[in-house]
Write a protein that holds these residues in place. Structure first.
Motif, PDB file in Angstrom:
ATOM      1  N   THR A  23      41.907  32.380  42.365  1.00 16.70           N
ATOM      2  CA  THR A  23      43.212  31.742  42.288  1.00 16.70           C
ATOM      3  C   THR A  23      43.176  30.648  41.232  1.00 16.70           C
ATOM      4  O   THR A  23      42.266  29.826  41.209  1.00 16.70           O
ATOM      5  CB  THR A  23      43.601  31.126  43.648  1.00 16.70           C
ATOM      6  OG1 THR A  23      43.627  32.167  44.626  1.00 16.70           O
ATOM      7  CG2 THR A  23      44.961  30.478  43.587  1.00 16.70           C
ATOM      8  N   LYS A  49      50.304  37.809  32.709  1.00 15.85           N
ATOM      9  CA  LYS A  49      50.875  37.343  33.977  1.00 15.85           C
ATOM     10  C   LYS A  49      51.641  36.051  33.761  1.00 15.85           C
ATOM     11  O   LYS A  49      51.240  35.205  32.976  1.00 15.85           O
ATOM     12  CB  LYS A  49      49.789  37.106  35.025  1.00 15.85           C
ATOM     13  CG  LYS A  49      49.175  38.367  35.541  1.00 15.85           C
ATOM     14  CD  LYS A  49      48.367  38.063  36.783  1.00 15.85           C
ATOM     15  CE  LYS A  49      47.857  39.339  37.378  1.00 15.85           C
ATOM     16  NZ  LYS A  49      48.333  39.564  38.714  1.00 15.85           N
ATOM     17  N   ALA A  51      53.742  32.883  35.983  1.00 17.21           N
ATOM     18  CA  ALA A  51      54.088  32.222  37.245  1.00 17.21           C
ATOM     19  C   ALA A  51      55.041  31.086  36.912  1.00 17.21           C
ATOM     20  O   ALA A  51      55.046  30.559  35.791  1.00 17.21           O
ATOM     21  CB  ALA A  51      52.844  31.679  37.936  1.00 17.21           C
ATOM     22  N   PHE A  61      48.394  31.511  40.480  1.00 16.46           N
ATOM     23  CA  PHE A  61      48.129  32.891  40.105  1.00 16.46           C
ATOM     24  C   PHE A  61      46.988  33.391  40.985  1.00 16.46           C
ATOM     25  O   PHE A  61      46.032  32.672  41.207  1.00 16.46           O
ATOM     26  CB  PHE A  61      47.589  32.997  38.670  1.00 16.46           C
ATOM     27  CG  PHE A  61      48.561  32.714  37.584  1.00 16.46           C
ATOM     28  CD1 PHE A  61      49.381  33.715  37.097  1.00 16.46           C
ATOM     29  CD2 PHE A  61      48.638  31.464  37.005  1.00 16.46           C
ATOM     30  CE1 PHE A  61      50.254  33.468  36.058  1.00 16.46           C
ATOM     31  CE2 PHE A  61      49.510  31.198  35.975  1.00 16.46           C
ATOM     32  CZ  PHE A  61      50.329  32.213  35.502  1.00 16.46           C
TER      33      PHE A  61
END
Length: 65
Positions: A23, A49, A51, A61
């Motif tokens: 994470t 990715k 967020a 994440f």
């Protein structure tokens, strides 16, 4: 002998069969005021990715390692 091989193979496949996760998290704040910034997008290009921060400036994440 067969039993020892089976146990070793089972342990090997059990350890390699599980994906590990990590994470990545933190807060986004204004450099001048120190205020938490909400609805900011954080993009990691290498992982493709994105967020967004919540109302408190926090983002998170979860990625496979």
């Amino acid at each position: 002998m067969k039993k020892a091989f089976f146990i070793k193979a089972f342990i090997f496949f059990s350890l390699t069969g599980f994906a590990q996760k990590a994470t990545i998290s933190g807060y986004v704040t204004d450099k001048t005021t120190g205020e938490n910034l909400f609805n900011c997008g954080i993009f990691i290009k290498e992982l493709n990715k994105t967020a967004y921060t919540n109302d408190y400036g926090f983002y998170s994440f979860t990625v496979d390692t």
